[in-house]
Scaffold this active site. Structure first.
Site, PDB file in Angstrom:
ATOM      1  N   SER A   1     -13.105 -20.115 -27.777  1.00 20.78           N
ATOM      2  CA  SER A   1     -12.005 -19.981 -26.832  1.00 20.78           C
ATOM      3  C   SER A   1     -11.619 -18.643 -26.515  1.00 20.78           C
ATOM      4  CB  SER A   1     -10.621 -20.963 -27.145  1.00 20.78           C
ATOM      5  OG  SER A   1     -10.254 -20.376 -28.354  1.00 20.78           O
TER       6      SER A   1
ATOM      7  N   HIS B   1     -16.785 -24.387 -23.156  1.00 22.12           N
ATOM      8  CA  HIS B   1     -15.333 -24.426 -23.769  1.00 22.12           C
ATOM      9  C   HIS B   1     -14.604 -25.673 -23.444  1.00 22.12           C
ATOM     10  CE1 HIS B   1     -10.935 -22.770 -23.884  1.00 22.12           C
ATOM     11  NE2 HIS B   1     -11.171 -23.327 -25.050  1.00 22.12           N
TER      12      HIS B   1
ATOM     13  N   GLU C   1     -15.270 -25.456 -19.567  1.00 19.43           N
ATOM     14  CA  GLU C   1     -15.328 -24.221 -18.856  1.00 19.43           C
ATOM     15  C   GLU C   1     -16.884 -23.799 -19.372  1.00 19.43           C
ATOM     16  OE1 GLU C   1     -11.070 -21.533 -18.502  1.00 19.43           O
ATOM     17  OE2 GLU C   1     -12.005 -21.932 -20.468  1.00 19.43           O
TER      18      GLU C   1
ATOM     19  N   ASN D   1      -7.129 -19.453 -20.166  1.00 21.82           N
ATOM     20  CA  ASN D   1      -6.315 -18.587 -21.335  1.00 21.82           C
ATOM     21  C   ASN D   1      -5.994 -17.366 -20.644  1.00 21.82           C
ATOM     22  OD1 ASN D   1      -5.644 -20.514 -23.324  1.00 21.82           O
ATOM     23  ND2 ASN D   1      -7.682 -19.990 -24.183  1.00 21.82           N
TER      24      ASN D   1
END
Length: 533
Positions: A152, A173, A185, A223
């Site tokens: 991540s 991910h 992802e 993120n």
């Protein structure tokens, strides 16, 4: 380091996963790893077990490996127990459970993964450890095996850098807990082959997940784009404009977010959230748009990590009372108001005022604002602040996702504003059945500046080819439960208005943090051109 909220037990099966069980053996989508091919998972912690459960329920033979002796066997036992609980709850057929257990095996040595069509790694977030693992795997598996990392925070490109065949390496991910959360992802590194990324995409789609494609960039989509949700709240707090409970309430009850940033970071862990922010900031060479918060750093240093330590922004000891957001006392509603110009995204308020029995007179003019009976003005947050208007009574109100459904409205004004003016503004929104919070005089307020920054970072990611606009919005809705995607919100608010608010903030905070991105300005100019036709 994904920031996710769990609302169900970690052994639940989603409807899409149930469908995957029912169609197991059907072969899945074109390009996907066939259901009769082995999926190997390296690393048997919470995330590794979750990914293994997803692949297993979808119908694959699954092999678990962990470098710690005995861990893989323990993980097999734990997964078997999860399947048993699903049967007890009526969420998995007993026959499907027996078949799944028969496909689940522990591997004592890495070479037992030789026949795997897909290997997903979920080990410690250390670049050297991951690089060594994949170097060892490459000596064992076939040349057509897809190698995937669940990282991540690390670069997919860097992890694959030393491989003989880096083209077959991709990021997958998952979000925690993997059996529940739909988003994955699919991250293409610098050398990832397009057909490998497509194969990985189609595989997880066949598992009942919602994959999104993105390039290898710090934070990937979620993120990266989510940083302003936390950062702007912390900025408002650091400026002394509002307390955490009021900021959380504003973003929940006015902005439509499921949780406020202070309560959410307490749930995630202040150390985890701050580490992700710092990692993204450093990866972007300390770009001011991602600058970490000193207040959060102090919280981490003090050991107040949130729920897991019993104290973060809030206290979680037994019997501890949750602080209440600032809420203004009742005030009389004005009998009539004047609305000058177009209120833009706040235009729905006009009908709400009229429904509440308030006389509304429309007046043409540039700009949009509400004139109060006493002479004061109500303006939608625009990047300026009340203290700049010395001879006028200006009160700002915050952006709402849906003014009809919002249960709270936030106002901002300077200390010198007449109490009568503020009372009229408070009473006006209370007449709509809203609670009202009054915060300090801060440019952009809370929701408006947060949304503007989310839009800017999202538009920049799209403009740089990180992901499509559709995938960015999907990722933010599914990955962190946003009520709408940032670019959906931009279409509602307007790119020109968003860019204008950021320019206003940039003028007042000339650090570069709020300078609109080139991608956002392009969208703003395109909107201008479209409106002028």
């Amino acid at each position: 380091m994904s920031a996710n909220v769990t609302v169900r037990g970690s052994d639940d099966v989603t409807a899409s996963e149930t469908a995957a069980v029912e169609t197991a053996g059907a072969g899945g989508a074109v390009g996907a790893v066939a259901r009769d091919r082995t999926v190997a998972v390296v690393g048997t912690g919470t995330m590794g077990q979750g990914i293994a459960q997803v692949a297993l329920v979808a119908g694959h033979p699954v092999r678990l490996y962990d470098s710690a002796p005995g861990r893989a066997g323990e993980a097999v036992a734990a997964l078997t127990a999860r399947l048993d609980r699903l049967v007890e709850k009526g969420r998995l057929d007993a026959g499907a459970r027996e078949a799944a257990v028969g496909r689940l095996h522990a591997a004592a040595e890495l070479d037992e993964l030789a026949d795997a069509a897909l290997v997903v790694e979920a080990v410690v977030e250390r670049l050297d450890v991951k690089q060594q693992l994949f170097a060892d795997l490459e000596k064992v598996v076939g040349d057509d095996t897809v190698l995937a990392t669940n990282t991540s925070s690390l670069s997919v490109t860097a992890i694959a850098g030393g491989l003989r065949r880096p083209g077959r390496f991709v990021g997958l991910h998952f979000f925690n807990p993997a059996p529940l959360l739909p988003l994955v992802e699919v991250v293409s590194g610098f050398a990832t082959d397009a057909d490998v990324a497509t194969r990985a995409y189609e595989t997880v789609k066949g598992w009942g997940k919602t994959p999104v494609r993105c390039a290898d960039t710090p934070g990937f989509i979620v993120n990266r784009v989510a940083r302003p949700f936390y950062a702007e709240a912390l900025r408002v707090f650091e400026e002394g404009a509002a307390d955490p409970a009021t900021i959380d309430a504003a973003l929940r009850e006015c902005g439509g977010f499921r949780m406020g940033p202070f309560e959410l970071t307490d749930l995630i862990g202040q150390d985890v959230n701050e580490a992700v922010t710092r990692s993204v900031w450093e990866s972007f060479h300390q770009d001011p748009k991602f600058t970490p918060s000193l207040a959060q750093r102090r919280l981490v240093e003090s050991g107040r990590l949130g729920r897991k330590s019993g104290h973060g922004w809030y206290t979680y000891a037994d019997g501890a009372e949750r602080p209440e957001p600032h809420t203004a006392p009742p005030a009389p509603a004005p009998a009539k108001i004047v609305v000058r110009g177009d209120l833009g995204p706040a235009e729905p308020l006009v009908a709400l005022f009229e429904e509440a029995g308030i006389e509304v007179r429309r007046k043409k003019g540039d700009g949009g604002f509400i004139k109060l009976p006493g002479g004061g003005e109500l303006n939608l947050a625009d990047g300026e602040s009340s203290y700049e208007y010395h001879e006028e009574e200006i009160v700002y109100f915050d952006l709402a996702l849906d003014y009809a459904r919002a249960s709270r409205i936030v106002l901002s004004t300077r200390e010198g504003t007449a109490p009568e003016t503020l009372a009229e503004a408070v009473g006006l929104f209370q007449a709509l059945g809203k609670q009202v919070s009054v915060i300090g005089d801060v440019p952009g307020m809370i929701v408006a500046r947060t949304v503007a920054m989310l839009v800017d970072v999202a538009a920049d990611a799209v403009g740089r080819g990180v992901a499509t606009a559709e995938d960015v919005d999907t990722a933010m809705r599914l990955g962190v439960n946003y009520p709408v995607g940032p670019l959906e919100w931009a279409a509602k608010v307007g790119y020109r208005r968003t860019a204008g608010l950021l320019r206003g903030l940039h003028e007042r905070y000339p650090t570069g943090r709020y300078a609109p991105s080139v991608a956002l300005m392009r969208r703003s100019y395109a909107e201008d051109a479209e409106d002028s036709r």
